[in-house]
Design a protein around this motif. Structure first.
Motif, PDB file in Angstrom:
ATOM      1  N   PHE A 110      49.101  26.118  50.018  1.00 11.76           N
ATOM      2  CA  PHE A 110      50.272  26.700  50.671  1.00 11.76           C
ATOM      3  C   PHE A 110      49.863  27.667  51.776  1.00 11.76           C
ATOM      4  O   PHE A 110      50.438  27.656  52.868  1.00 11.76           O
ATOM      5  N   LEU A 111      48.876  28.513  51.514  1.00  9.18           N
ATOM      6  CA  LEU A 111      48.433  29.474  52.517  1.00  9.18           C
ATOM      7  C   LEU A 111      47.801  28.777  53.712  1.00  9.18           C
ATOM      8  O   LEU A 111      47.969  29.207  54.856  1.00  9.18           O
ATOM      9  N   VAL A 112      47.077  27.693  53.453  1.00 11.03           N
ATOM     10  CA  VAL A 112      46.512  26.922  54.559  1.00 11.03           C
ATOM     11  C   VAL A 112      47.632  26.289  55.383  1.00 11.03           C
ATOM     12  O   VAL A 112      47.543  26.196  56.603  1.00 11.03           O
ATOM     13  N   SER A 113      48.708  25.879  54.723  1.00 12.65           N
ATOM     14  CA  SER A 113      49.839  25.304  55.449  1.00 12.65           C
ATOM     15  C   SER A 113      50.509  26.337  56.341  1.00 12.65           C
ATOM     16  O   SER A 113      51.205  25.988  57.294  1.00 12.65           O
ATOM     17  N   MET A 114      50.285  27.638  56.038  1.00 12.48           N
ATOM     18  CA  MET A 114      50.801  28.710  56.883  1.00 12.48           C
ATOM     19  C   MET A 114      49.806  29.080  57.973  1.00 12.48           C
ATOM     20  O   MET A 114      49.945  30.095  58.628  1.00 12.48           O
ATOM     21  N   ASP A 115      48.779  28.251  58.134  1.00 17.65           N
ATOM     22  CA  ASP A 115      47.814  28.343  59.232  1.00 17.65           C
ATOM     23  C   ASP A 115      46.763  29.437  59.053  1.00 17.65           C
ATOM     24  O   ASP A 115      46.155  29.883  60.023  1.00 17.65           O
ATOM     25  N   PHE A 116      46.523  29.871  57.828  1.00 18.91           N
ATOM     26  CA  PHE A 116      45.427  30.815  57.583  1.00 18.91           C
ATOM     27  C   PHE A 116      44.114  30.041  57.557  1.00 18.91           C
ATOM     28  O   PHE A 116      44.016  28.990  56.924  1.00 18.91           O
ATOM     29  N   THR A 117      43.106  30.563  58.223  1.00 18.29           N
ATOM     30  CA  THR A 117      41.822  29.888  58.294  1.00 18.29           C
ATOM     31  C   THR A 117      41.000  30.190  57.044  1.00 18.29           C
ATOM     32  O   THR A 117      41.347  31.067  56.239  1.00 18.29           O
ATOM     33  N   ALA A 118      39.868  29.475  56.914  1.00 22.04           N
ATOM     34  CA  ALA A 118      38.985  29.686  55.775  1.00 22.04           C
ATOM     35  C   ALA A 118      38.468  31.119  55.752  1.00 22.04           C
ATOM     36  O   ALA A 118      38.379  31.751  54.694  1.00 22.04           O
ATOM     37  N   LEU A 119      38.109  31.644  56.915  1.00 23.60           N
ATOM     38  CA  LEU A 119      37.602  33.012  56.996  1.00 23.60           C
ATOM     39  C   LEU A 119      38.668  34.016  56.600  1.00 23.60           C
ATOM     40  O   LEU A 119      38.400  34.976  55.870  1.00 23.60           O
ATOM     41  N   GLU A 120      39.880  33.797  57.066  1.00 23.25           N
ATOM     42  CA  GLU A 120      40.981  34.700  56.728  1.00 23.25           C
ATOM     43  C   GLU A 120      41.291  34.650  55.238  1.00 23.25           C
ATOM     44  O   GLU A 120      41.511  35.699  54.606  1.00 23.25           O
ATOM     45  N   LEU A 121      41.294  33.447  54.670  1.00 21.77           N
ATOM     46  CA  LEU A 121      41.552  33.319  53.235  1.00 21.77           C
ATOM     47  C   LEU A 121      40.475  34.006  52.412  1.00 21.77           C
ATOM     48  O   LEU A 121      40.776  34.669  51.416  1.00 21.77           O
ATOM     49  N   ARG A 122      39.234  33.842  52.801  1.00 23.45           N
ATOM     50  CA  ARG A 122      38.142  34.476  52.059  1.00 23.45           C
ATOM     51  C   ARG A 122      38.301  35.994  52.063  1.00 23.45           C
ATOM     52  O   ARG A 122      38.129  36.646  51.033  1.00 23.45           O
ATOM     53  N   ARG A 123      38.654  36.545  53.185  1.00 20.10           N
ATOM     54  CA  ARG A 123      38.847  37.995  53.270  1.00 20.10           C
ATOM     55  C   ARG A 123      40.064  38.438  52.454  1.00 20.10           C
ATOM     56  O   ARG A 123      40.007  39.411  51.701  1.00 20.10           O
ATOM     57  N   MET A 124      41.176  37.739  52.589  1.00 25.37           N
ATOM     58  CA  MET A 124      42.399  38.092  51.871  1.00 25.37           C
ATOM     59  C   MET A 124      42.220  38.041  50.367  1.00 25.37           C
ATOM     60  O   MET A 124      42.614  38.963  49.641  1.00 25.37           O
ATOM     61  N   SER A 126      39.427  38.120  48.666  1.00 29.42           N
ATOM     62  CA  SER A 126      38.457  39.120  48.205  1.00 29.42           C
ATOM     63  C   SER A 126      39.103  40.485  48.077  1.00 29.42           C
ATOM     64  O   SER A 126      38.809  41.240  47.155  1.00 29.42           O
ATOM     65  N   MET A 127      39.996  40.805  48.998  1.00 28.42           N
ATOM     66  CA  MET A 127      40.690  42.091  48.971  1.00 28.42           C
ATOM     67  C   MET A 127      41.747  42.134  47.871  1.00 28.42           C
ATOM     68  O   MET A 127      41.963  43.174  47.242  1.00 28.42           O
ATOM     69  N   CYS A 128      42.398  41.006  47.631  1.00 26.12           N
ATOM     70  CA  CYS A 128      43.499  40.967  46.657  1.00 26.12           C
ATOM     71  C   CYS A 128      43.428  39.681  45.842  1.00 26.12           C
ATOM     72  O   CYS A 128      44.135  38.704  46.124  1.00 26.12           O
ATOM     73  N   PRO A 129      42.569  39.634  44.802  1.00 29.21           N
ATOM     74  CA  PRO A 129      42.432  38.415  43.979  1.00 29.21           C
ATOM     75  C   PRO A 129      43.716  37.987  43.294  1.00 29.21           C
ATOM     76  O   PRO A 129      43.849  36.827  42.903  1.00 29.21           O
ATOM     77  N   GLU A 130      44.660  38.903  43.146  1.00 30.81           N
ATOM     78  CA  GLU A 130      45.925  38.580  42.495  1.00 30.81           C
ATOM     79  C   GLU A 130      46.662  37.440  43.188  1.00 30.81           C
ATOM     80  O   GLU A 130      47.481  36.750  42.581  1.00 30.81           O
ATOM     81  N   ILE A 131      46.377  37.256  44.474  1.00 35.46           N
ATOM     82  CA  ILE A 131      47.050  36.197  45.224  1.00 35.46           C
ATOM     83  C   ILE A 131      46.779  34.835  44.606  1.00 35.46           C
ATOM     84  O   ILE A 131      47.642  33.942  44.621  1.00 35.46           O
ATOM     85  N   LEU A 132      45.592  34.653  44.029  1.00 30.94           N
ATOM     86  CA  LEU A 132      45.221  33.362  43.456  1.00 30.94           C
ATOM     87  C   LEU A 132      46.117  32.957  42.287  1.00 30.94           C
ATOM     88  O   LEU A 132      46.223  31.772  41.963  1.00 30.94           O
ATOM     89  N   THR A 133      46.742  33.913  41.640  1.00 27.04           N
ATOM     90  CA  THR A 133      47.599  33.603  40.493  1.00 27.04           C
ATOM     91  C   THR A 133      49.076  33.570  40.873  1.00 27.04           C
ATOM     92  O   THR A 133      49.930  33.371  40.010  1.00 27.04           O
ATOM     93  N   VAL A 160      50.052  40.628  60.113  1.00 27.73           N
ATOM     94  CA  VAL A 160      50.614  41.522  59.096  1.00 27.73           C
ATOM     95  C   VAL A 160      49.993  41.240  57.730  1.00 27.73           C
ATOM     96  O   VAL A 160      49.601  42.162  57.007  1.00 27.73           O
ATOM     97  N   ILE A 161      49.893  39.968  57.354  1.00 22.67           N
ATOM     98  CA  ILE A 161      49.326  39.609  56.054  1.00 22.67           C
ATOM     99  C   ILE A 161      47.833  39.891  56.013  1.00 22.67           C
ATOM    100  O   ILE A 161      47.310  40.379  55.006  1.00 22.67           O
ATOM    101  N   ASN A 162      47.136  39.581  57.091  1.00 22.96           N
ATOM    102  CA  ASN A 162      45.692  39.860  57.129  1.00 22.96           C
ATOM    103  C   ASN A 162      45.402  41.345  56.994  1.00 22.96           C
ATOM    104  O   ASN A 162      44.410  41.749  56.387  1.00 22.96           O
TER     105      ASN A 162
END
Length: 335
Positions: A110-124, A126-133, A160-162
């Motif tokens: 879903f996050l990739v469908s919102m155009d977040f890149t691999a680098l952005e996802l890795r950072r997000m 790592s900062m907030c693992p809760e997103i995975l659940t 804003v999300i980053n």
């Protein structure tokens, strides 16, 4: 249906489409460099056969090969392929261990469908693992809230999300909307410029900071004016920021609290690297600058201004430059 990621050829190492575990999401792999981790192939896990009734009481042979493809291991491989440290993630947020791999993949898709890149996802992540659940069905209303109620421009939503990934795990009804209403109630109209504050609790974080400034002598009107002028003030710790900087301001610098009302940005500067060195430099040269001139200027500009003041005669009391070139005793007499 054959899995989309299994259709791979030597000339085309990535399939044209990657289908998530949720059939209503599909993502283009036109940028395989940023999304290559999403096509990690996994082996089909064949469940063990149920033993015959006559053999159920018999212990399994010690030579039986153990299962090496557990859900735990699959999650490790998947997250590792994204550049994430699985052990670090579960150390910060243990519920990841009980979240199914299919749910994690659905969220990432879903996050990739919102155009977040691999680098952005890795950072997000790592900062907030809760997103995975978090489920996509819970994340989508947050995007809707930011766009429609917080008035965030569509072109700014990724920024804003980053900047504050925790927004994606804040409930709209329980956190985001009450905080939005509170910020608007104290006169912060353009909340879309301070969206990181939306993840803050009104009762546990925002109100206690307002009460702190009232406690040290500011009226509620003055306090609200400070936070309206500089909303980032809500982000700073009372114990680690407000208290030491306020103590130095009053005891060592000997300044009036009214200056803070006009320049609350004082709390955004480093006490050790900016406030103390510049104040001590001014004391040694018998010069006193207003807070903006003391802290906002760059080092070279500050030294040039200090040199000009030290090599010039003291201006007359009716001169607008009086308070930029006078010693502490003069200020105390004037006040």
């Amino acid at each position: 249906m054959q899995e989309a990621h299994s259709v791979v050829s030597a000339k085309n190492p990535f399939p044209p489409l990657f289908f998530s575990s949720k059939p209503h999401y599909f993502l283009s792999l036109s940028r395989p460099r940023s999304l290559h981790f999403l096509v990690l192939s996994t082996k089909t896990i064949t469940p063990p056969l149920k033993p015959h009734k006559e053999l159920q009481s018999v212990s399994p042979s010690p030579l039986s090969p153990p299962s090496t493809h557990s859900d735990f291991e699959e999650k490790m491989l998947y997250l590792d392929s994204m550049g994430l440290d699985f052990l670090s993630l579960i150390n910060h947020y243990p519920p990841i261990t009980t979240t199914s791999l299919s749910d994690i993949k659905s969220t990432v898709d879903f996050l990739v469908s919102m155009d977040f890149t691999a680098l952005e996802l890795r950072r997000m992540l790592s900062m907030c693992p809760e997103i995975l659940t978090a489920q996509p069905s819970a994340i989508l209303p947050i995007f809707t809230f930011l766009l429609r109620e917080a008035r965030v421009n569509g072109s700014d939503i990724k920024r804003v999300i980053n900047r504050r990934p925790r927004l994606l795990v804040c409930g709209v009804e329980s956190r985001l909307r009450p905080t939005l209403y509170f910020l608007q109630s104290i006169g912060i109209a353009e909340v879309n410029k301070h969206t990181s504050l939306l993840s803050c609790s009104v009762e546990q974080k925002l109100i206690p900071r307002i009460e702190y400034f009232k406690k040290i002598g500011f009226s509620r009107r003055e306090t609200v004016s400070m936070f309206r002028r500089f909303p980032q003030l809500f982000n700073y710790s009372i114990k680690d920021n407000y208290e030491p900087k306020l103590n130095y301001f009053v005891v060592e610098m000997g300044r009036d609290l009214k200056e803070l009302k006009e320049f609350p940005q004082y709390f955004s500067f480093s006490l050790e690297n900016r406030i103390k060195p510049r104040h001590q430099c001014c004391v040694e040269n018998g010069v006193c600058f207003p807070l903006p001139a003391l802290l906002k200027t760059r080092d070279a500009q500050f030294r040039d201004r200090l040199e000009v003041c030290c090599n010039s005669s003291i201006p007359l009391k009716n001169s607008p430059l009086w308070f930029t070139n006078c010693n502490n005793d003069s200020i105390e007499l004037e006040s």
